[in-house]
Structure formats: C-alpha cells, structure tokens
Design an enzyme around this catalytic site. Sequence first.
Site, PDB file in Angstrom:
ATOM      1  N   LEU A   1       0.456   5.656 -15.780  1.00  0.00           N
ATOM      2  CA  LEU A   1       0.682   4.299 -16.260  1.00  0.00           C
ATOM      3  C   LEU A   1       0.272   4.196 -17.719  1.00  0.00           C
ATOM      4  O   LEU A   1      -0.644   4.895 -18.168  1.00  0.00           O
ATOM      5  CB  LEU A   1      -0.137   3.294 -15.434  1.00  0.00           C
ATOM      6  N   ASP A   2       0.936   3.298 -18.447  1.00  0.00           N
ATOM      7  CA  ASP A   2       0.512   3.004 -19.812  1.00  0.00           C
ATOM      8  C   ASP A   2      -0.926   2.490 -19.795  1.00  0.00           C
ATOM      9  O   ASP A   2      -1.387   1.911 -18.811  1.00  0.00           O
ATOM     10  CB  ASP A   2       1.399   1.918 -20.434  1.00  0.00           C
ATOM     11  N   ARG A   3      -1.612   2.654 -20.905  1.00  0.00           N
ATOM     12  CA  ARG A   3      -3.015   2.233 -20.992  1.00  0.00           C
ATOM     13  C   ARG A   3      -3.188   0.756 -20.615  1.00  0.00           C
ATOM     14  O   ARG A   3      -4.125   0.398 -19.900  1.00  0.00           O
ATOM     15  CB  ARG A   3      -3.547   2.485 -22.407  1.00  0.00           C
TER      16      ARG A   3
ATOM     17  N   THR B   1      -1.374  -1.100 -18.675  1.00  0.00           N
ATOM     18  CA  THR B   1      -0.872  -1.443 -17.343  1.00  0.00           C
ATOM     19  C   THR B   1      -1.929  -1.137 -16.295  1.00  0.00           C
ATOM     20  O   THR B   1      -2.561  -0.082 -16.327  1.00  0.00           O
ATOM     21  CB  THR B   1       0.419  -0.662 -17.034  1.00  0.00           C
TER      22      THR B   1
END
Length: 297
Positions: free
Chosen positions: A133-135, A137
């Site tokens: 996941l993106d940071r 998210t």
Amino acid sequence: MIFNWPYNGATPQNVRTFLLAHGISRTLLKKIKFHGGELSVAGQPVTVRTMLIAGQKLTVRLPTEAAPAVLSASEAPLTIIWEDAHFLVVDKPAQVASLPSHLYPTDTMANRVLGYYQRQGYTDQGIHIVTRLDRGTSGLMIFAKHAFAHTLLSQQLHTQQLQKTYLAVVSGQLAYSHNRITLPIKRAPGSFIKRTTAVGGRAALTEYWRQQQFAHAALVKVRLHTGRTHQIRVHFAAIGHPLLGDLLYAGPQVAGLERPALHCAQLQFYQPFLDRELSLHSDLPADLQQLMLTIKK
C-alpha cells in the site's frame, strides 16, 4: 518448511514436471537445489529428473530464509488480522511506508514484520510483500512467510482470484452510482512520484460503487482490476473527483486529514495450503471515521 505430496498418476512423471504443476517455480527449484533445500522419496534424496510412480510420496523441504541483510527489525507493534504457517495479514496504519526507502529507512511495515518474526522466534525470516500500500493508505496487507506462498498468491493477483476492495472518500457529486474508469496511466512528466492519465500509458481499470453521497463528497467502494501506481487516486482525480486529503492530486483538505482518504477494507483470496477461501475485513480507522462525521454535517 516441509511439504509432502503423493503421486497418483497413471504413468511415471519426473519430479520437475510434478513440482511445476504444484506451483513450485523454476527459480524456487534452483533455491532448493543450491541453498539448502531437499527433495526426497521415502527418505532418500532425489533430483528433478527422478521419475515418480504411483503410490510414491515426494517430500519437499524448502531452504530456510534468513532475514534480509539490509533490513533492520522494528519494535513497533502490529495489528494482526490473520496468521497461519504461510501468510500474515496485517492492518497497516496510515503514514507508515510498506518498504524502506531513503526517506523512510527503518520504521516501515517490512521492518515491523521482521521485528515480529524475530520476537516470535520464527526460523524463516524472509519478507515477502504480496499486496503493498502507498504510505498514506491504511488497511490490509498480505505478507507471505516463504517464497512458495509468495509465488502462489502472486499468481492469484495476476488472475484476479485475489481481490482487494477499498473504501475511499472522494470530492464532489458523483454522476453514477456504479462506474468503471478505464483511463491509461503513465508517469507524469517531470515527476518521479506523480502519475497521470494519458494516451500511451499502461492499461488500468478501476471499478467503483457509490455507498453514500453527501453535499460535497461521496463514500465509494472501489475494486482494482489492475495494479498501477496510485491508480485509485489518479483515476478519481482524472474524472474530477480527487480523494479528500490527497495533496498530490489536488484533493480538498477537510477536517485536518493529512493523507488521502483511502483504506484497503477487504481482501479475498484462496488459501491453497488450507484449501479454503479467506475473506478478511478492516474497519475504517479513527481519522477516516472522524472525516465521515465531518462531511455528514
């Protein structure tokens, strides 16, 4: 990690073909051969050229996986949603990166999982992220505990048997209660991080269902059919509905939210070692719950 598989074929079959049919990759076969694994029948070592006959049982011992030399262990706690001998599913907080980088070298989810493995005394300490996941998210992430498990779930990602469902809060009034966004995505000119939709980009498909519509924002359920960088954020920004809190893609700032309003709320996949489907859930975290209260007002 040890696996025992009976062979019941009508005609003899070599070990290589048998293992490839069970999902053991050629790369993993090389690791078994050169890095401490073993193949055996009735306690006797065999090679990939050995012919199996009906009634025999092949034993596969995978090599032990040491902790990555470049990864330090973190003492930060984990919220564990599911764990068995092969997979670990955790609930990632927002603002924690998935993997180390020059900006976030130590306290990432990979560091935290390694610290957990070491505190538990696990022999295998390899870090295999299946879904990152993106940071900014939050939500569910899957870690495989060994290379074979990673291979099997990576295949499910490619065939979409592994499904990720997100909840997002997007700006504006959505015209459709259900829609599919099919705009191709590529790197934005002059930026290493930012993406954009453009002709010549990679094919991307995002499907959404509106859950609640408010005066200036909507809660949507989102399913990814491809896995492009920032896909949900880019697609909603491209149709004029950027995620709340998403500074990179011009999302409105509401209620002090300091990250995109995006949460991986559900994972569904087939657990091949248990021969069962898993459906795992994560509730909205506190900052997104507060955001919902704000926009309802």
